[in-house]
Design a protein around this motif. Structure first.
Motif, PDB file in Angstrom:
ATOM      1  N   ILE A  47      -6.502   2.404 -20.879  1.00 29.55           N
ATOM      2  CA  ILE A  47      -6.035   3.435 -21.815  1.00 29.55           C
ATOM      3  C   ILE A  47      -7.184   3.951 -22.679  1.00 29.55           C
ATOM      4  N   VAL A  48      -7.963   3.016 -23.246  1.00 25.97           N
ATOM      5  CA  VAL A  48      -9.090   3.417 -24.100  1.00 25.97           C
ATOM      6  C   VAL A  48     -10.143   4.156 -23.283  1.00 25.97           C
ATOM      7  N   LEU A  49     -10.402   3.679 -22.067  1.00 25.11           N
ATOM      8  CA  LEU A  49     -11.363   4.366 -21.194  1.00 25.11           C
ATOM      9  C   LEU A  49     -10.936   5.803 -20.957  1.00 25.11           C
ATOM     10  N   CYS A  50      -9.655   5.993 -20.660  1.00 24.95           N
ATOM     11  CA  CYS A  50      -9.152   7.332 -20.374  1.00 24.95           C
ATOM     12  C   CYS A  50      -9.202   8.224 -21.612  1.00 24.95           C
ATOM     13  N   SER A  51      -9.018   7.623 -22.793  1.00 20.20           N
ATOM     14  CA  SER A  51      -9.118   8.398 -24.036  1.00 20.20           C
ATOM     15  C   SER A  51     -10.554   8.774 -24.350  1.00 20.20           C
ATOM     16  N   ALA A  52     -11.504   7.915 -23.954  1.00 23.15           N
ATOM     17  CA  ALA A  52     -12.916   8.154 -24.268  1.00 23.15           C
ATOM     18  C   ALA A  52     -13.597   9.101 -23.283  1.00 23.15           C
ATOM     19  N   LEU A  53     -13.110   9.158 -22.056  1.00 22.16           N
ATOM     20  CA  LEU A  53     -13.768   9.985 -21.034  1.00 22.16           C
ATOM     21  C   LEU A  53     -13.941  11.447 -21.450  1.00 22.16           C
ATOM     22  N   PRO A  54     -12.908  12.099 -22.038  1.00 20.09           N
ATOM     23  CA  PRO A  54     -13.091  13.528 -22.377  1.00 20.09           C
ATOM     24  C   PRO A  54     -14.042  13.780 -23.534  1.00 20.09           C
ATOM     25  N   ILE A  55     -14.335  12.742 -24.344  1.00 19.64           N
ATOM     26  CA  ILE A  55     -15.113  12.954 -25.560  1.00 19.64           C
ATOM     27  C   ILE A  55     -16.501  13.490 -25.243  1.00 19.64           C
ATOM     28  N   SER A  57     -17.639  13.940 -21.769  1.00 17.23           N
ATOM     29  CA  SER A  57     -17.784  14.370 -20.371  1.00 17.23           C
ATOM     30  C   SER A  57     -18.400  15.767 -20.267  1.00 17.23           C
ATOM     31  N   LEU A  58     -18.308  16.551 -21.343  1.00 12.11           N
ATOM     32  CA  LEU A  58     -18.819  17.924 -21.314  1.00 12.11           C
ATOM     33  C   LEU A  58     -20.325  18.015 -21.552  1.00 12.11           C
ATOM     34  N   PHE A  59     -20.949  16.972 -22.090  1.00 11.44           N
ATOM     35  CA  PHE A  59     -22.335  17.102 -22.525  1.00 11.44           C
ATOM     36  C   PHE A  59     -23.326  17.462 -21.411  1.00 11.44           C
ATOM     37  N   MET A 117      -2.074  10.086 -24.782  1.00 11.63           N
ATOM     38  CA  MET A 117      -2.514  10.223 -23.392  1.00 11.63           C
ATOM     39  C   MET A 117      -1.935  11.485 -22.748  1.00 11.63           C
ATOM     40  N   ALA A 118      -0.698  11.828 -23.094  1.00  6.83           N
ATOM     41  CA  ALA A 118      -0.093  13.044 -22.538  1.00  6.83           C
ATOM     42  C   ALA A 118      -0.855  14.289 -22.981  1.00  6.83           C
ATOM     43  N   ASN A 119      -1.340  14.274 -24.200  1.00  6.25           N
ATOM     44  CA  ASN A 119      -2.096  15.431 -24.690  1.00  6.25           C
ATOM     45  C   ASN A 119      -3.475  15.541 -24.050  1.00  6.25           C
ATOM     46  N   VAL A 120      -4.033  14.424 -23.617  1.00  5.16           N
ATOM     47  CA  VAL A 120      -5.281  14.484 -22.852  1.00  5.16           C
ATOM     48  C   VAL A 120      -5.065  15.292 -21.581  1.00  5.16           C
ATOM     49  N   VAL A 121      -3.945  15.045 -20.927  1.00  2.73           N
ATOM     50  CA  VAL A 121      -3.630  15.760 -19.681  1.00  2.73           C
ATOM     51  C   VAL A 121      -3.620  17.272 -19.912  1.00  2.73           C
ATOM     52  N   ILE A 122      -2.979  17.690 -20.991  1.00  2.39           N
ATOM     53  CA  ILE A 122      -2.782  19.135 -21.238  1.00  2.39           C
ATOM     54  C   ILE A 122      -4.070  19.818 -21.680  1.00  2.39           C
ATOM     55  N   PHE A 123      -4.636  19.335 -22.776  1.00  2.00           N
ATOM     56  CA  PHE A 123      -5.713  20.091 -23.411  1.00  2.00           C
ATOM     57  C   PHE A 123      -7.075  19.872 -22.765  1.00  2.00           C
ATOM     58  N   ASN A 124      -7.269  18.745 -22.096  1.00  2.00           N
ATOM     59  CA  ASN A 124      -8.527  18.581 -21.365  1.00  2.00           C
ATOM     60  C   ASN A 124      -8.580  19.524 -20.171  1.00  2.00           C
ATOM     61  N   THR A 125      -7.428  19.735 -19.542  1.00  2.00           N
ATOM     62  CA  THR A 125      -7.363  20.696 -18.433  1.00  2.00           C
ATOM     63  C   THR A 125      -7.621  22.119 -18.941  1.00  2.00           C
ATOM     64  N   LEU A 126      -7.028  22.458 -20.081  1.00  5.81           N
ATOM     65  CA  LEU A 126      -7.235  23.794 -20.640  1.00  5.81           C
ATOM     66  C   LEU A 126      -8.693  24.029 -21.016  1.00  5.81           C
ATOM     67  N   PHE A 127      -9.368  22.973 -21.475  1.00  9.22           N
ATOM     68  CA  PHE A 127     -10.792  23.126 -21.788  1.00  9.22           C
ATOM     69  C   PHE A 127     -11.584  23.476 -20.534  1.00  9.22           C
ATOM     70  N   GLY A 128     -11.258  22.855 -19.419  1.00  8.30           N
ATOM     71  CA  GLY A 128     -11.941  23.179 -18.166  1.00  8.30           C
ATOM     72  C   GLY A 128     -11.717  24.603 -17.711  1.00  8.30           C
ATOM     73  N   LEU A 218     -10.349  18.179 -14.678  1.00  4.94           N
ATOM     74  CA  LEU A 218      -9.110  17.946 -13.935  1.00  4.94           C
ATOM     75  C   LEU A 218      -9.031  16.509 -13.430  1.00  4.94           C
ATOM     76  N   VAL A 219     -10.146  15.970 -12.992  1.00  8.02           N
ATOM     77  CA  VAL A 219     -10.169  14.570 -12.526  1.00  8.02           C
ATOM     78  C   VAL A 219      -9.758  13.637 -13.658  1.00  8.02           C
ATOM     79  N   ILE A 220     -10.295  13.865 -14.848  1.00  9.81           N
ATOM     80  CA  ILE A 220      -9.948  13.031 -16.006  1.00  9.81           C
ATOM     81  C   ILE A 220      -8.484  13.229 -16.379  1.00  9.81           C
ATOM     82  N   SER A 221      -7.988  14.452 -16.296  1.00 11.34           N
ATOM     83  CA  SER A 221      -6.588  14.728 -16.634  1.00 11.34           C
ATOM     84  C   SER A 221      -5.631  14.050 -15.657  1.00 11.34           C
ATOM     85  N   VAL A 222      -5.974  14.041 -14.386  1.00 12.31           N
ATOM     86  CA  VAL A 222      -5.127  13.353 -13.395  1.00 12.31           C
ATOM     87  C   VAL A 222      -5.083  11.856 -13.691  1.00 12.31           C
TER      88      VAL A 222
END
Length: 484
Positions: A47-55, A57-59, A117-128, A218-222
């Motif tokens: 769970i923590v890994l999945c929350s940290a990945l988007p922080i 990943s864009l750099f 975690m549900a919001n990671v799915v939505i807004f990380n995809t929108l950022f992409g 998208l990979v992180i969101s999935v």
């Protein structure tokens, strides 16, 4: 009222587990099973890994994304605008972390984790899918403000682990966090601009050709969607005691009176100096760490003429993937050994001191080339991130020891808010500093990136100095008496 005998008093003071309380079920399991709850720890780790990945990943691709937005007039100004996109996530989280902490204390850790975690799915995809600078900033801001899972996850770990396993539990949190901060950029580096890197698989007219930075998001969101589903089976740890008529007896009331008399009144979290001092140290090191995380990727892809390495996103991804592997091995198997011998404060202090000369060597590493550059850079990146994650783990241990369970969610909320403010400043200042230092290549005193890493070290030195008394103190419990 008659005086209660010793035997009766002892019976009244025995720990009572409420049948319908999820927190009591966890406590009972913790009191009867002395082994490390690895199954639960692995779940929280994911769970923590999945929350940290988007922080972060864009750099690796942020430099190219800003360039594609055509918002900067000069190449050296890209870092300036990249800083605002990088800091927007942490700024959003700073505004809402205390709120999510209070919600976790009121309704439970589990629902906050699931919503985050549900919001990671939505807004990380929108950022992409971002097509301009302001869409990128706004989606990152919403991603940060609506994902409050890290604080409750820290509280959750401290509640499922016995006292002797607290260091292992916090190591799991920081290992997942640290790996997320390096594997995220690795994914971003390998998967960004797939139509250019893998033309046999992705065409320019395909979805990932039109949105070159969507694939890593998208990979992180999935993955986040899978984790959100799995979190539904997570056990709650918050105590929820329902009224029970059978327990409304004279003895139960007497036991409650004894318990109230035995427990001191709760003071404000802001007056809890062990908590506040550990949060302050945590924030200083987090500011430096987040600035470094962004600066490293931007510095690596910057041209050689500006003091960078002229790396591609693939090159940055490779370095960070190796770094993540090294961190995983060290944190799970070695940190707890050092923490048990030296204590969290000494571990943080030593790691901070060792980081200073290592970080100042980075401009000299940029003078290398070929295989030598690759080997030295990978070694430096692994060691530097290991030292940083040990510091963060130590401050997590101190924070969760400083409060009792009923204040732990709010305490972690305060911690996440202040840390997020610092980490919001980190990318913004880091990007601006990179842009500024790249323009002063001919200066006599600390030219170019020498000044950049010198400033990072100044923050590191401040953090090290704050680990000494009387600033940083540790809350200890001896013979059921709290010592600060």
């Amino acid at each position: 009222m008659e005086k209660i005998g010793n035997e009766e008093r002892r019976g009244l003071l025995e720990k009572v587990y409420h049948e319908d309380c999820p927190g009591c079920k966890v406590d009972k399991r913790k009191d009867t099973i002395k082994e490390v709850p690895w199954k639960t720890l692995i779940g929280i780790w994911i769970i923590v890994l999945c929350s940290a990945l988007p922080i972060s990943s864009l750099f690796p691709f942020l430099y190219f994304m800003i360039r594609d937005f055509h918002i900067s007039e000069e190449e050296s100004d890209v870092g300036f605008y990249a800083g605002f996109v990088g800091c927007s996530y942490m700024l959003g989280r700073a505004f809402t972390s205390v709120f999510w902490g209070v919600v976790a204390d009121r309704f439970g850790r589990k629902p906050v984790i699931i919503v985050g975690m549900a919001n990671v799915v939505i807004f990380n995809t929108l950022f992409g899918l971002s097509t301009n600078f302001w869409m990128a900033v706004s989606t990152r801001f919403l991603l940060g403000s609506l994902n409050g899972s890290i604080g409750p996850a820290k509280a959750y770990i401290s509640e499922v682990c016995r006292e002797e396993h607290q260091a292992i539990g916090m190591s799991v949190i920081t290992t997942a966090w640290g790996i997320g901060l390096v594997v995220g950029p690795a994914l971003g580096g390998f998967l960004a601009q797939p139509a250019e890197k893998y033309p046999s698989i992705f065409t320019n007219d395909s979805l990932f050709g039109r949105y070159p930075y969507l694939l890593p998001c998208l990979v992180i969101s999935v993955l986040a969607a899978i984790v959100t589903t799995g979190a539904l089976w997570l056990s709650e740890t918050l105590h929820k005691h329902k009224p029970n008529k059978e327990s409304d007896s004279y003895e139960a009331e007497e036991a409650a009176m004894i318990d109230v008399q035995a427990q001191p009144a709760k003071e404000s979290l802001f007056k809890n100096w062990p908590l506040m001092s550990s949060i302050a140290v945590y924030c200083i090191f987090s500011l430096q760490d987040m600035a470094y995380t962004e600066i490293f990727s931007l510095w690596a892809v910057s041209p050689r003429k500006l003091g960078g390495l002229s790396y591609t996103t693939d090159d940055v991804g490779s370095v960070l993937a190796i770094t993540g592997t090294g961190m995983f091995i060290f944190q799970l198997f070695l940190y707890t050994y050092f923490e048990r011998i030296l204590g969290p404060i000494v571990v943080a202090r030593i790691c901070g001191v060792l980081s200073i000369p290592l970080l100042q060597s980075y401009p000299f590493i940029a003078l290398l080339s070929g295989v030598t550059l690759g080997v030295v850079l990978n070694c430096a990146s692994v060691v530097r991130n290991l030292l940083s994650i040990c510091i963060i783990t130590s401050t997590f241990v101190l924070q969760n020891k400083a409060v009792d369970q009923d204040q732990r969610g709010a305490a972690n909320g305060i911690s996440m808010t202040t840390m997020s403010l610092c980490k919001a400043v980190g990318p913004a200042v880091g990007g601006a500093l990179l842009s500024w230092t790249e323009k002063r290549q001919k200066t006599a005193f600390l030219p170019g990136t020498h000044m950049l890493f010198f400033i990072l070290n100044a923050v590191e030195v401040t953090g090290v100095l704050c680990t000494f008394k009387p600033f940083l103190v540790e809350r200890k419990q001896e013979n059921n008496v709290i010592v600060q």
